[in-house]
Scaffold this motif. Structure first.
Motif: not given
Length: 104
Positions: A60-85
């Motif tokens: 799982y070296q390229d995996i992170v587990l996130l506990k998220i309260s709102n998928f859609r908002t989180a997805y928008i924010q994650l797309q802005k973060i370096e190295c997110f796939q």
């Protein structure tokens, strides 16, 4: 007659927080986590991303587990973060999360 008890707000919040599998660029998990934590503090996203876990197994070296309260908002924010796939759309079941983290 006693008043009707309302459901504890913490228990209902718990059900909306789901674990999601996030994949990051190869061998860039630490960089991603650094930028993720920076984004969380700068943008006050503590209510959106409530927990971050990194499975220790090499599989799982390229995996992170996130506990998220709102998928859609989180997805928008994650797309802005370096190295997110990618983030899996379907939340993980707790036994699956525990297995990945080596718990139980």
């Amino acid at each position: 007659m006693p008043p009707i008890e309302t459901i504890d707000s913490n228990s209902s919040e718990q059900s909306t927080n789901n674990w999601y599998l996030v994949s990051v660029r190869s061998k860039k998990r630490e960089v991603f986590l650094k930028y993720l934590n920076l984004a969380i503090s700068q943008n006050q996203l503590q209510d959106l991303v409530t927990e971050i876990k990194s499975p220790q197994d090499a599989v799982y070296q390229d995996i992170v587990l996130l506990k998220i309260s709102n998928f859609r908002t989180a997805y928008i924010q994650l797309q802005k973060i370096e190295c997110f796939q990618n983030i899996e759309r379907k939340p993980l079941a707790l036994p699956q999360v525990n297995r990945m983290l080596g718990i139980g």
